[in-house]
Write an enzyme that holds these catalytic residues in place. Structure first.
Site, mmCIF file in Angstrom:
data_model
loop_
_atom_site.group_PDB
_atom_site.id
_atom_site.type_symbol
_atom_site.label_atom_id
_atom_site.label_comp_id
_atom_site.label_asym_id
_atom_site.label_seq_id
_atom_site.Cartn_x
_atom_site.Cartn_y
_atom_site.Cartn_z
ATOM 1 N N ASP A 10 33.731 2.682 16.972
ATOM 2 C CA ASP A 10 32.451 3.419 17.742
ATOM 3 C C ASP A 10 32.707 3.170 19.043
ATOM 4 O OD1 ASP A 10 29.849 0.665 17.923
ATOM 5 O OD2 ASP A 10 32.023 0.591 17.799
ATOM 6 N N ASP A 15 36.518 -0.955 21.550
ATOM 7 C CA ASP A 15 37.070 -0.329 20.613
ATOM 8 C C ASP A 15 38.436 0.311 21.208
ATOM 9 O OD1 ASP A 15 34.206 -0.287 20.305
ATOM 10 O OD2 ASP A 15 34.724 0.113 18.312
ATOM 11 N N ASN A 39 27.608 2.034 19.348
ATOM 12 C CA ASN A 39 27.655 1.867 20.674
ATOM 13 C C ASN A 39 27.128 2.859 21.559
ATOM 14 O OD1 ASN A 39 28.957 -0.727 21.143
ATOM 15 N ND2 ASN A 39 30.898 0.288 20.960
ATOM 16 N N THR A 124 35.769 -1.633 13.550
ATOM 17 C CA THR A 124 35.261 -2.276 14.746
ATOM 18 C C THR A 124 33.957 -1.826 15.387
ATOM 19 O OG1 THR A 124 36.461 -0.627 16.222
ATOM 20 C CG2 THR A 124 37.565 -2.779 15.580
ATOM 21 N N PHE A 165 25.692 -7.366 16.965
ATOM 22 C CA PHE A 165 25.266 -5.853 16.972
ATOM 23 C C PHE A 165 26.046 -5.174 15.789
ATOM 24 C CE2 PHE A 165 23.970 -1.988 18.916
ATOM 25 C CZ PHE A 165 25.066 -0.975 18.742
ATOM 26 N N ASN A 166 27.169 -5.068 15.236
ATOM 27 C CA ASN A 166 27.625 -4.067 14.394
ATOM 28 C C ASN A 166 27.202 -4.381 13.073
ATOM 29 O OD1 ASN A 166 29.789 -2.862 15.998
ATOM 30 N ND2 ASN A 166 31.306 -4.473 15.410
ATOM 31 N N HIS A 240 35.924 -8.183 22.150
ATOM 32 C CA HIS A 240 35.629 -8.336 20.780
ATOM 33 C C HIS A 240 36.685 -7.606 19.874
ATOM 34 C CE1 HIS A 240 31.656 -9.953 21.910
ATOM 35 N NE2 HIS A 240 31.335 -8.476 22.444
ATOM 36 N N ASP A 241 36.667 -6.189 19.760
ATOM 37 C CA ASP A 241 37.247 -5.619 18.800
ATOM 38 C C ASP A 241 38.925 -5.696 18.822
ATOM 39 O OD1 ASP A 241 35.062 -2.958 19.166
ATOM 40 O OD2 ASP A 241 34.912 -4.566 18.169
HETATM 41 O O1 RIB Z 1 28.724 -7.290 19.046
HETATM 42 C C1 RIB Z 1 30.249 -6.573 19.557
HETATM 43 C C2 RIB Z 1 30.427 -5.316 18.746
HETATM 44 O O2 RIB Z 1 29.578 -4.339 18.838
HETATM 45 C C3 RIB Z 1 31.774 -4.795 19.222
HETATM 46 O O3 RIB Z 1 32.399 -4.048 18.207
HETATM 47 C C4 RIB Z 1 31.389 -3.630 20.364
HETATM 48 O O4 RIB Z 1 32.269 -2.540 20.472
HETATM 49 C C5 RIB Z 1 30.108 -3.435 19.651
HETATM 50 O O5 RIB Z 1 30.403 -2.440 18.649
HETATM 51 CA CA CA Z 2 32.939 -1.765 18.585
#
Ligand code: RIB
Ligand code: CA
Length: 310
Positions: A10, A15, A39, A124, A165-166, A240-241
């Site tokens: 996303d 990403d 996102n 991701t 979040f994801n 993160h990703d």
């Molecule tokens: O919490 C972080 C995740 O949420 C990452 O994948 C970032 O790109 C968002 O999608």
């Molecule tokens: Ca992401």
């Protein structure tokens, strides 16, 4: 022997870094990109994936857009983190190639059918596309080697006190995927919060003299803004990703533990929490290899070295 992957993402700044690492390192064979809503809106994440592949001169990679909304919840996006476009901070080219006339799950099915060997799914963003794929094409589950995903956490949250979040965006999809019986590798906040890039390291990347590195410098500087808030206690921005691709390339850089992981979908305060059985209290199968720590310096060097290849 390269690792064949499909990236479901996303984009989203981090990403974009995961996609860049996959393209810059020949040990990874990126077969296709599918996009999810998270996102930003589904239109924007798809457009961003196309812009990134145009920027990195990889228009040969098929791209398809996926879910419009999560399975049950209304869509919540993260413009406060990634900006109005989802990739604020850099001038990116408009796409100069066409999106596939397929949905994300159709492209995943087509790609798995065409591959002689099982393929790794790297996820991701929210897992909606993967859950839908598993429900529509159960016969192709055997063609999935493993699912390597960024999402969830043990005892942490970044969108609510206990939810990442994801998984927050689509808890039901995550529950379907984590209970599908497919080998899982999880990059939770516990490791991604250690995968921070510091300002001097972003500045050093800014001296890499190619258009891709220049664009990513802008993206990183924008991504850093949200994470400067002292409430996070960060020294830099958590990447993160790209931890997913870094693990595929260098698993030796990571400390991991295998454990049973499931998703809470009914909790009033905890819907979307990944419940990680670290102390083996449930007797449930250890379905997930969880990344817990990494060699941060080597990880950052990989990003810089990868950007130099464009
Ligand atoms: O919490 C972080 C995740 O949420 C990452 O994948 C970032 O790109 C968002 O999608
Ligand atoms: Ca992401």
């Amino acid at each position: 022997m390269s690792t064949k992957i499909i990236l479901d993402c996303d984009p989203g700044h981090d990403d974009a870094l995961a996609m860049m690492l996959a393209l810059a390192n020949p040990e990874i064979d990126l077969l296709a990109v599918t996009t999810s809503a998270g996102n930003q809106t589904p239109e924007k994440t798809l457009h961003n994936a196309m812009r990134l592949l145009t920027l990195m001169h990889h228009q040969e990679i098929p791209v398809a857009g996926g879910n419009r909304t999560p399975l049950l919840k209304p869509l919540e996006t993260a413009g406060n983190v990634h900006g109005k476009s989802g990739l604020d901070g850099a001038e990116l080219p408009e796409p100069d190639f066409d999106v596939q006339p397929l949905t994300a799950i159709e492209l995943i099915a087509q790609t798995l059918r065409a591959s002689a060997d099982p393929v790794t799914l790297v996820v991701t963003g929210p897992m909606t596309n993967i859950a839908l794929f598993l429900r529509v094409y159960p016969d192709l589950k055997a063609k999935i080697a493993q699912i390597v995903f960024m999402g969830g956490a043990m005892g942490l949250g970044n969108w609510t006190p206990s939810v990442e979040f994801n998984i927050y965006v689509d808890p039901e999809a995550a529950k379907i995927v984590l209970n599908a019986g497919i080998p899982l590798v999880m990059a939770p906040l516990n490791v991604t919060h250690k995968a921070q890039i510091m300002k001097p390291e972003i500045e050093a990347i800014g001296h890499i003299d190619n258009p891709v590195a220049h664009a990513f410098t802008g993206l990183l500087n924008f991504f850093e803004i949200y994470h400067e808030n002292p409430k996070w206690g960060f020294q830099g921005a958590p990447l993160h990703d790209p931890c997913t691709i870094a693990w595929l390339l260098h698993p030796e850089w990571f400390q991991t533990e295998k454990m049973a992981v499931d998703v809470e979908t009914a909790g009033e305060l905890t819907r979307g929490e990944t419940v990680c059985d670290y102390y083996e209290l449930t007797g449930q199968p250890k379905n997930t290899e969880v990344l817990l720590n990494l060699n941060r310096e080597a990880f950052i060097q990989l990003i810089a070295d990868s950007l130099k290849t464009f």
